[in-house]
Design an enzyme around this catalytic site. Structure first.
Site, PDB file in Angstrom:
ATOM      1  N   SER A 176       0.982  -1.256   0.128  1.00 51.04           N
ATOM      2  CA  SER A 176      -0.022  -0.019   0.064  1.00 51.04           C
ATOM      3  C   SER A 176       0.921   1.347  -0.141  1.00 51.04           C
ATOM      4  O   SER A 176       0.423   2.458  -0.539  1.00 51.04           O
ATOM      5  CB  SER A 176      -0.708   0.130   1.098  1.00 51.04           C
ATOM      6  OG  SER A 176      -0.322  -0.199   2.522  1.00 51.04           O
ATOM      7  N   HIS A 204      -5.412  -3.239  -2.703  1.00 48.27           N
ATOM      8  CA  HIS A 204      -5.302  -2.237  -4.104  1.00 48.27           C
ATOM      9  C   HIS A 204      -5.053  -2.784  -5.261  1.00 48.27           C
ATOM     10  O   HIS A 204      -4.733  -2.261  -6.210  1.00 48.27           O
ATOM     11  CB  HIS A 204      -3.856  -1.431  -3.604  1.00 48.27           C
ATOM     12  CG  HIS A 204      -3.812  -0.571  -2.485  1.00 48.27           C
ATOM     13  ND1 HIS A 204      -4.442   0.972  -2.585  1.00 48.27           N
ATOM     14  CD2 HIS A 204      -3.612  -0.976  -0.973  1.00 48.27           C
ATOM     15  CE1 HIS A 204      -4.450   1.280  -1.356  1.00 48.27           C
ATOM     16  NE2 HIS A 204      -3.793   0.155  -0.388  1.00 48.27           N
ATOM     17  N   LYS A 234     -11.526   1.030  -2.215  1.00 48.60           N
ATOM     18  CA  LYS A 234     -10.476   1.553  -3.146  1.00 48.60           C
ATOM     19  C   LYS A 234     -10.965   1.745  -4.488  1.00 48.60           C
ATOM     20  O   LYS A 234     -11.806   2.533  -4.582  1.00 48.60           O
ATOM     21  CB  LYS A 234      -9.141   0.861  -2.770  1.00 48.60           C
ATOM     22  CG  LYS A 234      -8.742   1.364  -1.547  1.00 48.60           C
ATOM     23  CD  LYS A 234      -8.004   0.430  -0.642  1.00 48.60           C
ATOM     24  CE  LYS A 234      -7.519   0.990   0.612  1.00 48.60           C
ATOM     25  NZ  LYS A 234      -6.865   0.367   1.719  1.00 48.60           N
TER      26      LYS A 234
HETATM   27  C1  PLP Z   1      -6.679   0.033   3.085  1.00 50.76           C
HETATM   28  C2  PLP Z   1      -6.164  -1.234   3.321  1.00 50.76           C
HETATM   29  C3  PLP Z   1      -6.750  -2.060   4.138  1.00 50.76           C
HETATM   30  C4  PLP Z   1      -8.087  -1.513   5.046  1.00 50.76           C
HETATM   31  O1  PLP Z   1      -9.116  -1.591   4.384  1.00 50.76           O
HETATM   32  P1  PLP Z   1     -10.211  -0.463   4.980  1.00 50.76           P
HETATM   33  O2  PLP Z   1     -11.346  -1.010   4.134  1.00 50.76           O
HETATM   34  O3  PLP Z   1      -9.994   1.042   4.684  1.00 50.76           O
HETATM   35  O4  PLP Z   1     -10.376  -0.534   6.501  1.00 50.76           O
HETATM   36  C5  PLP Z   1      -6.418  -3.355   4.515  1.00 50.76           C
HETATM   37  N1  PLP Z   1      -5.288  -3.759   3.758  1.00 50.76           N
HETATM   38  C6  PLP Z   1      -4.590  -3.102   2.935  1.00 50.76           C
HETATM   39  C7  PLP Z   1      -3.493  -3.453   2.336  1.00 50.76           C
HETATM   40  C8  PLP Z   1      -4.953  -1.935   2.821  1.00 50.76           C
HETATM   41  O5  PLP Z   1      -4.435  -0.895   1.933  1.00 50.76           O
END
Ligand code: PLP
Length: 385
Positions: A176, A204, A234
């Site tokens: 991320s 992602h 995302k």
């Molecule tokens: C953003 C993210 C999360 C968390 O997801 P949310 O729905 O925003 O709580 C978990 N793992 C990774 C790799 C992320 O980038």
């Protein structure tokens, strides 16, 4: 006077010491109200679906039909037909028997790791895994070992030395803060060789990578990647997350995951919006093509300016500035030009590895990216003065 000072208690000292330490190391965060009027290179809405009128309308319709909230947890009576339909659509898209919805990705990772692992399990994690995976491992009570980033030989070495019967290898799909992609084939082969299960968090990657946009594990079977996590906040532009896999896995998580059981189900409008997002992203591959072009334009321009690009082919394009103060200076300069970019500092990344996290999106126009590059070029030139 703040209440803790008037009470003369030691909590006041504790809070101000923590603040002083964070301020000293340039980590103290100040939230900005996003007025929606700056050029956005910070959000993870890669395909521009969060503002798509069809997705927003689906959310409103879902709320009108099922209510603004689900009213209860999934295991009581909050599991509505729209949640069920979304789980079926996700499972089909990902080529898995079942998918199970969670309210956030953070909760999915806590819940899945807590349901699967216990103090007798061993967890092996990439050094750069997302905080929610680290926290999930801690919550499970399983000892966690971290292998060097994307270093399959290191993972192999750790697994070979470990005799526990139940072993779990855990990795981000797309990292991320770095934007690079895990070696799924390597992770899968090594895990299988050592009879460990593999869990990939492709927050992602889903919606962005792969022919069908099913993410970096597209084409891998559930024998190869038994546990797949994805988030919906995302590329899908909504909110929530899922775990996908065989029925036995999903049923186990449903029964034993505390962050699944003890929380209200996702608002049904959100599930309805996600169903529409999923349809759009499958029907309109041109969004991904635009995104690819934008990534290419940014990398090409950044390279010719001599900006410190990372090895990333994904929408996450960090500029590795190193120093915390320098990162803040650049972010401020961009902000003055009304351009939003994430300034990522410890503890989100290791000390001395601060960075601007530029995210490209399908709805950026060529001239938007030109403007970003121009401003970044100015930051660079100012430093040379
Ligand atoms: C953003 C993210 C999360 C968390 O997801 P949310 O729905 O925003 O709580 C978990 N793992 C990774 C790799 C992320 O980038």
């Amino acid at each position: 006077m703040p209440v803790f000072e008037s009470a003369g208690c030691s909590w006041g000292k504790r809070l101000s010491a923590a603040r002083a330490e964070y301020e000293r190391s340039q980590r103290w965060r100040v939230r900005q109200v996003n007025q929606g009027n700056s050029l956005d290179f910070a959000s993870n809405d890669y395909l521009g679906l969060a503002l798509d009128p069809r997705v927003c309308e689906a959310q409103a319709k879902g709320a009108r039909r099922f209510g603004a909230g689900a009213g209860a947890s999934h295991l009581v009576n909050g599991h509505l037909s729209v949640h069920e339909a979304l789980e079926v659509a996700l499972a089909e898209w990902l080529g898995r028997e079942r998918a199970l919805l969670f309210s956030t990705g953070y909760m999915a990772n806590l819940g899945v790791l807590q349901a699967l692992a216990d103090p007798h399990t061993a967890i092996f994690q990439d050094r750069l895994n997302h905080a929610s995976l680290i926290d999930g491992a801690t919550l499970s009570g399983a000892p966690s070992r971290r292998f060097h980033h994307c270093d399959m030989a290191d993972l192999q070495r750790l697994l070979a030395r470990n005799e526990r019967e139940h072993r779990l290898v855990v990795s981000d799909g797309v990292f991320s803060m770095d934007g690079d992609v895990a070696d799924i084939a390597g992770l899968s082969a090594i895990s299988r060789k050592h009879r460990a299960w593999l869990m990939i968090d492709d927050a992602h990657g889903v919606g962005v990578l792969g022919e069908r946009a099913a993410g970096c594990t597209e084409g891998f079977t559930s024998a190869e990647v038994p546990i797949l996590i994805g988030t919906l906040g995302k590329a899908l532009g909504t909110a929530g997350a899922f775990v996908a896999g065989d029925t036995a896995l999903v049923e186990h998580v449903l029964q034993f995951s505390r962050s699944y059981t003890y929380t209200t189900a996702q608002p049904p409008g959100v599930a309805s919006a996600t169903l529409t997002s999923l349809e759009i992203l499958q029907a309109e591959p041109e969004r991904r093509h635009r995104l690819r072009e934008n990534i290419g334009q940014f990398r090409c321009g950044a390279q010719s300016l001599g900006l410190p690009l990372a090895q990333s082919e994904t929408p996450i394009q960090p500029l590795l500035l190193g120093d915390e103060a320098r990162t803040l200076r650049w972010a401020d300069e961009l902000k003055c030009q009304n351009i939003a970019v994430g300034a990522i500092r410890p503890p989100s990344v290791p000390r001395g590895q601060s960075r601007l996290r530029v995210t490209l999106r399908a709805c950026h126009r060529r001239k938007d990216i030109d403007r970003l590059l121009e401003t970044l070029g100015q930051c660079l030139r100012k430093e040379a003065l």
